[in-house]
Scaffold this motif. Structure first.
Motif, PDB file in Angstrom:
ATOM      1  N   SER A   9       0.814  -1.206   0.000  1.00  0.00           N
ATOM      2  CA  SER A   9       0.000   0.000   0.000  1.00  0.00           C
ATOM      3  C   SER A   9       0.856   1.268   0.000  1.00  0.00           C
ATOM      4  O   SER A   9       0.451   2.283  -0.543  1.00  0.00           O
TER       5      SER A   9
ATOM      6  N   ASN B  46       1.719   1.835  -3.563  1.00  0.00           N
ATOM      7  CA  ASN B  46       0.528   2.323  -4.254  1.00  0.00           C
ATOM      8  C   ASN B  46       0.310   3.800  -3.994  1.00  0.00           C
ATOM      9  O   ASN B  46       0.028   4.570  -4.898  1.00  0.00           O
ATOM     10  N   ARG B  47       0.433   4.166  -2.710  1.00  0.00           N
ATOM     11  CA  ARG B  47       0.179   5.552  -2.350  1.00  0.00           C
ATOM     12  C   ARG B  47       1.163   6.472  -3.067  1.00  0.00           C
ATOM     13  O   ARG B  47       0.778   7.494  -3.633  1.00  0.00           O
TER      14      ARG B  47
ATOM     15  N   ASP C  72       0.251   6.737  -6.619  1.00  0.00           N
ATOM     16  CA  ASP C  72      -0.983   7.516  -6.762  1.00  0.00           C
ATOM     17  C   ASP C  72      -0.746   9.010  -6.611  1.00  0.00           C
ATOM     18  O   ASP C  72      -1.478   9.822  -7.156  1.00  0.00           O
ATOM     19  N   LEU C  73       0.265   9.359  -5.843  1.00  0.00           N
ATOM     20  CA  LEU C  73       0.582  10.775  -5.675  1.00  0.00           C
ATOM     21  C   LEU C  73       1.288  11.324  -6.913  1.00  0.00           C
ATOM     22  O   LEU C  73       1.581  12.508  -6.991  1.00  0.00           O
ATOM     23  N   GLY C  74       1.554  10.475  -7.865  1.00  0.00           N
ATOM     24  CA  GLY C  74       2.174  10.923  -9.116  1.00  0.00           C
ATOM     25  C   GLY C  74       3.665  10.687  -9.149  1.00  0.00           C
ATOM     26  O   GLY C  74       4.356  11.161 -10.046  1.00  0.00           O
TER      27      GLY C  74
ATOM     28  N   ARG D  72       3.840  17.438  -9.478  1.00  0.00           N
ATOM     29  CA  ARG D  72       2.814  17.584 -10.524  1.00  0.00           C
ATOM     30  C   ARG D  72       1.734  18.579 -10.154  1.00  0.00           C
ATOM     31  O   ARG D  72       0.531  18.304 -10.245  1.00  0.00           O
ATOM     32  N   GLY D  73       2.155  19.749  -9.704  1.00  0.00           N
ATOM     33  CA  GLY D  73       1.199  20.837  -9.495  1.00  0.00           C
ATOM     34  C   GLY D  73       0.525  20.878  -8.142  1.00  0.00           C
ATOM     35  O   GLY D  73      -0.265  21.770  -7.879  1.00  0.00           O
TER      36      GLY D  73
ATOM     37  N   TYR E 240      -6.895  10.892  -3.559  1.00  0.00           N
ATOM     38  CA  TYR E 240      -6.028  10.784  -4.727  1.00  0.00           C
ATOM     39  C   TYR E 240      -6.231   9.466  -5.443  1.00  0.00           C
ATOM     40  O   TYR E 240      -5.804   9.284  -6.566  1.00  0.00           O
ATOM     41  N   SER E 241      -6.851   8.528  -4.735  1.00  0.00           N
ATOM     42  CA  SER E 241      -6.844   7.169  -5.258  1.00  0.00           C
ATOM     43  C   SER E 241      -7.965   6.350  -4.646  1.00  0.00           C
ATOM     44  O   SER E 241      -8.406   6.615  -3.536  1.00  0.00           O
TER      45      SER E 241
ATOM     46  N   LEU F 253      -7.372   3.231  -4.150  1.00  0.00           N
ATOM     47  CA  LEU F 253      -6.624   2.273  -3.341  1.00  0.00           C
ATOM     48  C   LEU F 253      -6.292   3.029  -2.065  1.00  0.00           C
ATOM     49  O   LEU F 253      -5.195   3.507  -1.870  1.00  0.00           O
TER      50      LEU F 253
ATOM     51  N   ASN G 254      -5.922   4.961   1.587  1.00  0.00           N
ATOM     52  CA  ASN G 254      -5.038   4.888   2.744  1.00  0.00           C
ATOM     53  C   ASN G 254      -5.695   5.427   3.990  1.00  0.00           C
ATOM     54  O   ASN G 254      -5.846   4.739   4.969  1.00  0.00           O
TER      55      ASN G 254
ATOM     56  N   CYS H 180      -4.057  21.354 -12.970  1.00  0.00           N
ATOM     57  CA  CYS H 180      -3.101  20.232 -12.904  1.00  0.00           C
ATOM     58  C   CYS H 180      -3.842  18.947 -13.209  1.00  0.00           C
ATOM     59  O   CYS H 180      -3.991  18.063 -12.383  1.00  0.00           O
TER      60      CYS H 180
ATOM     61  N   GLU I  53      -3.174  16.449 -15.173  1.00  0.00           N
ATOM     62  CA  GLU I  53      -2.430  15.187 -15.205  1.00  0.00           C
ATOM     63  C   GLU I  53      -2.536  14.439 -13.884  1.00  0.00           C
ATOM     64  O   GLU I  53      -2.826  13.246 -13.856  1.00  0.00           O
ATOM     65  N   ARG I  54      -2.332  15.181 -12.782  1.00  0.00           N
ATOM     66  CA  ARG I  54      -2.357  14.489 -11.488  1.00  0.00           C
ATOM     67  C   ARG I  54      -3.763  14.013 -11.135  1.00  0.00           C
ATOM     68  O   ARG I  54      -3.944  13.028 -10.451  1.00  0.00           O
TER      69      ARG I  54
ATOM     70  N   ASN J  33      -5.424  10.265 -12.633  1.00  0.00           N
ATOM     71  CA  ASN J  33      -5.258   8.966 -11.976  1.00  0.00           C
ATOM     72  C   ASN J  33      -6.588   8.496 -11.378  1.00  0.00           C
ATOM     73  O   ASN J  33      -7.049   7.384 -11.643  1.00  0.00           O
TER      74      ASN J  33
ATOM     75  N   GLN K 149      -9.283   5.478 -12.440  1.00  0.00           N
ATOM     76  CA  GLN K 149      -9.690   4.461 -11.460  1.00  0.00           C
ATOM     77  C   GLN K 149     -11.206   4.365 -11.353  1.00  0.00           C
ATOM     78  O   GLN K 149     -11.759   3.270 -11.256  1.00  0.00           O
TER      79      GLN K 149
END
Ligand SMILES: Nc1nc2c(ncn2[C@@H]2O[C@H](COP(=O)(O)OP(=O)(O)OP(=O)(O)O)[C@@H](O)[C@H]2O)c(=O)[nH]1
Ligand SMILES: [Mg+2]
Lengths: 80, 272
Positions: free
Chosen positions: A27, A30-31, A34-36, A60-61, B83-84, B86, B88, B115, B117-118, B121, B125
């Protein structure tokens, strides 16, 4: 000339580096992804918390805080 | 589904949703990265018709609100930033559980146009779970100010879902967003999200377990997505799947046993 690789933890505030690879598994990995934080992403250390951990990075901004357990997993190459 | 002792977390919240005074014709999830303007979109769409509720068992506050559009009563749920899928943190888990197991009629992903691009993700999903995904490209005013131009038509083409540019703080684009939600839920048009194809060994593993998963969830949750999560071995998602199954399990059928088998199969697959 290829710059030396080092852990993101050691990137000084105000400096930029490029992600070479992301270690860790499960995980946490993954994190980070996921944060880029994927290879070739540019990361800048923005500021340190008073205790020195976590550190805020521009990725990434977005500005995102990473704990040293996390930043240690990321191998980067200096861009500055 | 009736009330059971197992009504905690997402199910308690869903029951609360169903018991609202006005019957919703559709329930829409509002998801997105932190600070992309979800709550601003939410407020813009629902006005004052909203109230906050606690996600039972977690210290996360969710807001739900309603609006009427073309004679349909739409309930909107404002999810915590993530952000995801998956997840946390507890916040992220709440957002994930609602999108994955709450069976919303559509999910709007609010993205920051400055932004993109970010933000993509999470968009990808969500698209992987449900074709009823809409991309709300918010902060388009900020993007313009920063001289970022986004080719909306091209983005729609690549993703295969509706893309609506908005500046929610000025209420720009919200009319179009309401229409896109309406079309996605009630319209004849079907979204065709770009399929995510994985490396061959993963595709083979998915194929091995997908039919069984389909059988187990009786088509209620996207079986390809479940198969992928079993291969990931994310224990919190697997626990949530168990909860989901226990709720839909008919008394005389030991579905959980079959599930264990599929789970084994899943972890076997990941070793292939
Ligand atoms: N310029 C501009 N600002 C916006 C827009 N939408 C929202 N904002 C601002 O962006 C900030 C964050 O908005 P929120 O609606 O709280 O964002 P959120 O996604 O709900 O944030 P979290 O729930 O914390 O993840 C606020 O200051 C809003 O006023 C927009 O379209 N344009
Ligand atoms: Mg919010």
């Amino acid at each position: 000339m290829s710059a030396a690789e080092f852990e993101l933890t050691r990137l000084p505030v105000g400096k930029r580096a490029e992600v070479v690879r992301v270690g860790s598994v499960g995980s946490m990995r993954n994190r980070l992804l996921d944060l880029g934080l994927v290879p070739s992403t540019v990361v800048e250390a923005v500021r340190k918390s008073p205790a020195g951990d976590p550190v805020a990075y521009k990725i990434r901004g977005a500005v995102i805080a990473l704990r040293s357990e996390e930043s240690r997993q990321i191998t980067v190459r200096s861009l500055d | 589904m009736g009330l059971t002792a197992k009504s905690t977390g997402i199910y308690a919240f869903l029951e609360d949703l169903n018991q609202s005074s006005v019957k919703a014709d559709a329930i829409i999830a509002l998801a997105g990265n932190p600070n992309t303007g979800k709550s601003t979109v939410f407020n813009g769409l629902t006005g004052l018709n909203q109230h906050t509720g606690n996600w039972p068992g977690k210290t996360v506050v969710l807001a739900k609100g309603n609006y009427l559009y073309r004679h349909k009563n739409i309930t909107l749920v404002d999810l915590p930033g993530t952000y995801s899928l998956l997840a946390n943190s507890a916040d992220e888990q709440v957002a994930r559980d609602f999108i994955c197991f709450g069976d919303p009629d559509a999910t709007v992903v609010v993205a920051d146009a400055t932004c993109l691009e970010r933000n993509l993700n999470l968009v990808l999903q969500v698209m992987e779970i449900t074709p009823k995904t809409i991309l709300c490209l918010n902060l388009i005013d900020e993007a313009k100010r920063k001289k970022i131009e986004i080719d909306i038509a091209a983005l729609e083409n690549i993703l295969g879902i509706p893309v609506i540019p908005t500046a929610a703080r000025d209420k720009t684009g919200l009319k179009e967003l309401r229409e896109a939600i309406h079309q996605t839920v009630f319209g004849k048009r079907c979204n065709h999200p770009k399929p995510m194809v994985y490396s061959e060994n993963i595709e083979v593993a998915i194929e091995k377990i997908q039919a069984e998963v389909e059988n187990l969830f009786q088509g209620r949750i996207n079986s390809r997505w479940v198969a992928l999560r079993l291969l990931d071995g994310d224990t919190t998602i697997i626990q949530e799947m168990r909860n989901y199954l226990q709720r839909m399990e008919p008394k005389d059928q030991p579905v959980s046993e079959t599930y264990k088998e599929v789970e084994c199969c899943g972890s076997f697959g990941s070793r292939v």
